[in-house]
Write an enzyme that holds these catalytic residues in place. Structure first.
Site, PDB file in Angstrom:
ATOM      1  N   PHE A  32     -30.376 -20.220   9.201  1.00 14.41           N
ATOM      2  CA  PHE A  32     -31.382 -21.171   9.696  1.00 14.41           C
ATOM      3  C   PHE A  32     -32.472 -20.393  10.432  1.00 14.41           C
ATOM      4  O   PHE A  32     -32.847 -20.695  11.549  1.00 14.41           O
ATOM      5  CB  PHE A  32     -30.728 -22.203  10.621  1.00 14.41           C
ATOM      6  CG  PHE A  32     -31.473 -23.505  10.680  1.00 14.41           C
ATOM      7  CD1 PHE A  32     -31.403 -24.412   9.632  1.00 14.41           C
ATOM      8  CD2 PHE A  32     -32.253 -23.833  11.786  1.00 14.41           C
ATOM      9  CE1 PHE A  32     -32.077 -25.622   9.678  1.00 14.41           C
ATOM     10  CE2 PHE A  32     -32.926 -25.040  11.842  1.00 14.41           C
ATOM     11  CZ  PHE A  32     -32.845 -25.936  10.793  1.00 14.41           C
TER      12      PHE A  32
ATOM     13  N   ILE B 233     -44.315 -17.602  -5.810  1.00 19.40           N
ATOM     14  CA  ILE B 233     -44.803 -17.472  -7.200  1.00 19.40           C
ATOM     15  C   ILE B 233     -43.613 -17.645  -8.159  1.00 19.40           C
ATOM     16  O   ILE B 233     -42.643 -16.893  -8.068  1.00 19.40           O
ATOM     17  CB  ILE B 233     -45.436 -16.082  -7.448  1.00 19.40           C
ATOM     18  CG1 ILE B 233     -46.515 -15.786  -6.406  1.00 19.40           C
ATOM     19  CG2 ILE B 233     -45.991 -16.000  -8.852  1.00 19.40           C
ATOM     20  CD1 ILE B 233     -47.132 -14.389  -6.536  1.00 19.40           C
TER      21      ILE B 233
ATOM     22  N   GLY C 277     -46.517 -11.285  12.370  1.00 22.70           N
ATOM     23  CA  GLY C 277     -45.271 -11.738  11.745  1.00 22.70           C
ATOM     24  C   GLY C 277     -45.167 -11.399  10.277  1.00 22.70           C
ATOM     25  O   GLY C 277     -44.346 -11.954   9.555  1.00 22.70           O
TER      26      GLY C 277
ATOM     27  N   LYS D 170     -36.872  -6.091  -5.195  1.00 21.81           N
ATOM     28  CA  LYS D 170     -37.469  -7.163  -6.002  1.00 21.81           C
ATOM     29  C   LYS D 170     -37.679  -6.693  -7.432  1.00 21.81           C
ATOM     30  O   LYS D 170     -37.494  -7.451  -8.387  1.00 21.81           O
ATOM     31  CB  LYS D 170     -38.796  -7.594  -5.386  1.00 21.81           C
ATOM     32  CG  LYS D 170     -38.606  -8.319  -4.064  1.00 21.81           C
ATOM     33  CD  LYS D 170     -39.912  -8.459  -3.349  1.00 21.81           C
ATOM     34  CE  LYS D 170     -39.747  -9.237  -2.059  1.00 21.81           C
ATOM     35  NZ  LYS D 170     -40.902  -9.109  -1.167  1.00 21.81           N
TER      36      LYS D 170
ATOM     37  N   GLY E   3     -42.901 -16.004   4.100  1.00 21.14           N
ATOM     38  CA  GLY E   3     -43.233 -17.071   5.039  1.00 21.14           C
ATOM     39  C   GLY E   3     -42.312 -18.254   4.877  1.00 21.14           C
ATOM     40  O   GLY E   3     -41.708 -18.468   3.820  1.00 21.14           O
TER      41      GLY E   3
HETATM   42  N1  LIG Z   1     -38.787 -14.447   5.601  1.00 21.11           N
HETATM   43  C1  LIG Z   1     -39.329 -14.485   4.386  1.00 21.11           C
HETATM   44  O1  LIG Z   1     -40.522 -14.750   4.233  1.00 21.11           O
HETATM   45  C2  LIG Z   1     -38.474 -14.222   3.171  1.00 21.11           C
HETATM   46  C3  LIG Z   1     -39.058 -14.293   1.899  1.00 21.11           C
HETATM   47  C4  LIG Z   1     -38.237 -14.094   0.767  1.00 21.11           C
HETATM   48  C5  LIG Z   1     -36.901 -13.818   0.929  1.00 21.11           C
HETATM   49  N2  LIG Z   1     -36.366 -13.722   2.193  1.00 21.11           N
HETATM   50  C6  LIG Z   1     -34.937 -13.414   2.322  1.00 21.11           C
HETATM   51  O2  LIG Z   1     -34.274 -14.568   2.836  1.00 21.11           O
HETATM   52  C7  LIG Z   1     -33.198 -14.194   3.681  1.00 21.11           C
HETATM   53  C8  LIG Z   1     -33.398 -14.827   5.060  1.00 21.11           C
HETATM   54  O3  LIG Z   1     -34.587 -14.333   5.621  1.00 21.11           O
HETATM   55  P1  LIG Z   1     -35.143 -14.923   7.010  1.00 21.11           P
HETATM   56  O4  LIG Z   1     -36.488 -14.318   7.172  1.00 21.11           O
HETATM   57  O5  LIG Z   1     -35.019 -16.408   7.012  1.00 21.11           O
HETATM   58  O6  LIG Z   1     -34.147 -14.267   8.058  1.00 21.11           O
HETATM   59  P2  LIG Z   1     -34.008 -14.622   9.618  1.00 21.11           P
HETATM   60  O7  LIG Z   1     -35.201 -15.377  10.084  1.00 21.11           O
HETATM   61  O8  LIG Z   1     -33.667 -13.354  10.303  1.00 21.11           O
HETATM   62  O9  LIG Z   1     -32.756 -15.606   9.686  1.00 21.11           O
HETATM   63  C9  LIG Z   1     -31.470 -15.195   9.281  1.00 21.11           C
HETATM   64  C10 LIG Z   1     -30.501 -16.328   9.479  1.00 21.11           C
HETATM   65  O10 LIG Z   1     -29.265 -15.912   8.913  1.00 21.11           O
HETATM   66  C11 LIG Z   1     -28.214 -16.237   9.847  1.00 21.11           C
HETATM   67  N3  LIG Z   1     -27.092 -15.339   9.585  1.00 21.11           N
HETATM   68  C12 LIG Z   1     -27.025 -13.991   9.609  1.00 21.11           C
HETATM   69  N4  LIG Z   1     -25.811 -13.546   9.261  1.00 21.11           N
HETATM   70  C13 LIG Z   1     -25.069 -14.664   9.020  1.00 21.11           C
HETATM   71  C14 LIG Z   1     -23.732 -14.881   8.616  1.00 21.11           C
HETATM   72  N5  LIG Z   1     -22.900 -13.868   8.383  1.00 21.11           N
HETATM   73  N6  LIG Z   1     -23.315 -16.159   8.444  1.00 21.11           N
HETATM   74  C15 LIG Z   1     -24.145 -17.195   8.663  1.00 21.11           C
HETATM   75  N7  LIG Z   1     -25.424 -17.068   9.052  1.00 21.11           N
HETATM   76  C16 LIG Z   1     -25.880 -15.807   9.220  1.00 21.11           C
HETATM   77  C17 LIG Z   1     -28.851 -16.043  11.197  1.00 21.11           C
HETATM   78  O11 LIG Z   1     -28.066 -16.740  12.140  1.00 21.11           O
HETATM   79  P3  LIG Z   1     -28.461 -16.745  13.694  1.00 21.11           P
HETATM   80  O12 LIG Z   1     -29.700 -17.585  13.754  1.00 21.11           O
HETATM   81  O13 LIG Z   1     -27.319 -17.372  14.352  1.00 21.11           O
HETATM   82  O14 LIG Z   1     -28.702 -15.301  14.057  1.00 21.11           O
HETATM   83  C18 LIG Z   1     -30.233 -16.673  10.945  1.00 21.11           C
HETATM   84  O15 LIG Z   1     -30.170 -18.068  11.096  1.00 21.11           O
HETATM   85  C19 LIG Z   1     -33.198 -12.657   3.721  1.00 21.11           C
HETATM   86  O16 LIG Z   1     -32.302 -12.180   2.769  1.00 21.11           O
HETATM   87  C20 LIG Z   1     -34.627 -12.295   3.298  1.00 21.11           C
HETATM   88  O17 LIG Z   1     -34.701 -11.033   2.673  1.00 21.11           O
HETATM   89  C21 LIG Z   1     -37.126 -13.917   3.309  1.00 21.11           C
END
Ligand SMILES: NC(=O)c1ccc[n+]([C@@H]2O[C@H](COP(=O)([O-])OP(=O)(O)OC[C@H]3O[C@@H](n4cnc5c(N)ncnc54)[C@H](OP(=O)(O)O)[C@@H]3O)[C@@H](O)[C@H]2O)c1
Length: 419
Positions: A14, A130, A181, A199, A297
């Site tokens: 989340f 995309i 960010g 990717k 994002g």
């Molecule tokens: N951010 C982007 O724009 C973007 C774009 C494309 C793909 N992604 C991919 O999407 C994924 C998430 O990215 P994000 O930016 O949303 O990361 P983030 O903001 O750092 O959030 C990570 C979330 O994962 C939770 N988490 C971590 N380990 C966990 C576990 N073992 N069990 C359950 N929950 C766990 C964390 O919990 P806590 O809140 O309790 O710490 C947090 O809620 C990553 O793999 C990233 O590479 C991100």
């Protein structure tokens, strides 16, 4: 007639993406998809939705018979793989955004999908908003896909744009990206090219049916690019981009790599600025097509996840046609690249490794050369990744015609240019 099934979601994560998805789903009531439980890591985080929705016990989601879809958007690749494999084995469909996990475990995930007859969709993992994976999967036939070139990492593109257009040095541009960010507090995954590589590993499968380990693909990031390189680019009317590319060669193999590149100002990729992503696909009859959009994002990524969830309502799954139903493609190292290399000290440049050198520039401020290297030299050596050496491909960098290459070498020798 209503054929779409009701989706009950167990959401892992989340953060940026998970919360984005939650909000996007709230605004899409027609989807018939509800989040039943959210699993996070730290129980004490304040959340925007009721506390009863959250748990830190993954089994509450993975073993809940009511949940038929697991959405995994966490930032821990090993934990993500464990979650996704258990979900598939427990008969659940999966949506994931975790590119690192997907790139590192692609063969196992392919096997698991076949074994369990369940699907995993991951549009958000490459270029976020995309819809490139589903397009590659459904639209571009193997034989017709000549090449695919893409800017897949928004952070590095943002830094390069600021260096190029506002004259910021690398560290200033990186700091700005972090403040806004667009880059992680530990930015090496983005800046050194690992994120783009992950990717690209995923997209190579959907473009050409190639399943390769990330570490076998030649790549680097933008960590060594400096203002002198930007000045050379400006002089030559180029821009600098971190470009992931793959091209089908005349020898039947596929050339693939992720490297910085000079691009002409008329190139569609030059149009991609700041944190945006872009993909140029060249195919047999339709010529070039250009996809453009936000590659990261909360909402852009959340909406890509939503689109996968929506596709599951009608049992959509990747068929991996190019992998399973077409003649298999393989990566080749049998080609040459025209490169620009800038350096502090010429002693560290192995001139004898070049097929030929076309330009050699040395003065107080700048040292660089433009020459041609066998791709295998890049694959088998690391000198070009050292600090104070920056390698940038020239536009149209792939040289595959051996005869032209030999003739060119001969002509330079005849002109008295010895290497
Ligand atoms: N951010 C982007 O724009 C973007 C774009 C494309 C793909 N992604 C991919 O999407 C994924 C998430 O990215 P994000 O930016 O949303 O990361 P983030 O903001 O750092 O959030 C990570 C979330 O994962 C939770 N988490 C971590 N380990 C966990 C576990 N073992 N069990 C359950 N929950 C766990 C964390 O919990 P806590 O809140 O309790 O710490 C947090 O809620 C990553 O793999 C990233 O590479 C991100």
């Amino acid at each position: 007639m209503e054929t779409h099934k009701q989706l009950t979601i167990g959401l892992f994560g989340f953060g940026t993406v998970g919360e984005g998805l939650y909000r996007v789903l709230q605004q899409t009531p027609s989807l018939k998809a509800t989040i039943r439980k959210v699993c996070i890591k730290n129980a004490d985080k304040k959340m925007i939705s009721p506390a009863s929705l959250f748990t830190t016990d993954k089994d509450e989601l993975l073993y809940d018979p009511e949940i038929n879809v697991i959405v995994e958007v966490i930032d821990d690749a090993d934990a993500a793989f464990a979650i996704v494999s258990t979900a598939l084995r427990n008969g659940k469909e999966v949506v994931s955004a975790s590119k690192k996990m997907l790139a590192e475990h692609l063969p196992a995930l392919l096997d698991l999908q076949r074994e369990t007859d369940r699907s995993i969709l991951y549009e958000a993992a490459a270029c976020a908003s995309i819809p490139v994976i589903r397009n590659l999967e459904e639209y571009y036939d193997n034989d017709l896909l000549h090449s695919i070139r893409a800017i897949v990492n928004g952070s590095t593109n943002f830094i390069l744009t600021k260096m190029f257009e506002e004259g910021l040095d690398f560290k200033e541009a990186l700091l700005l990206a972090q403040q806004l960010g667009f880059a992680e507090s530990n930015p090496s995954l983005d800046v050194e090219g690992y994120d783009a590589l992950n990717k690209w590993t995923i997209l190579l499968n959907h473009s050409y049916g190639i399943v390769e380990r990330p570490e076998n693909i030649v790549f680097t990031g933008i960590q060594n690019i400096n203002q002198n390189d930007a000045a050379v680019a400006r002089e030559k009317h180029y821009e600098i981009k971190l470009v992931a590319q793959a091209k089908k060669l005349n020898n039947g193999g596929v050339a693939a790599f992720v490297l910085p590149q000079f691009v002409n100002q008329q190139d569609q990729l030059a149009f991609v600025k700041n944190e945006y992503n872009g993909v140029v696909i060249e195919s047999g009859f339709s010529d070039k097509q250009f996809f453009y959009g936000k590659g990261a994002g909360s909402f852009p990524t959340g909406s890509a996840v939503l689109s996968d969830i929506s596709a599951l309502r009608y049992d959509y799954h990747y068929e991996y046609k190019k992998l399973y139903h077409h003649q298999r493609n393989q990566l080749t190292n049998d080609f040459y690249l025209k490169v620009y290399i800038s350096f502090d000290n010429a002693a560290y440049i192995p001139k004898e490794k070049f097929e030929w050198i076309e330009e050699w520039h040395a003065d107080l401020n700048r040292n660089y050369l433009i020459g041609v290297l066998a791709f295998s030299e890049l694959k088998n050596s690391k000198w070009w990744k050292e600090d104070n050496i920056s390698l940038i491909l020239t536009p149209e960098p792939i040289i595959e015609d051996v005869e032209i290459r030999k003739l060119k070498k001969k002509s330079l020798e005849l002109a008295g240019i010895t290497l």
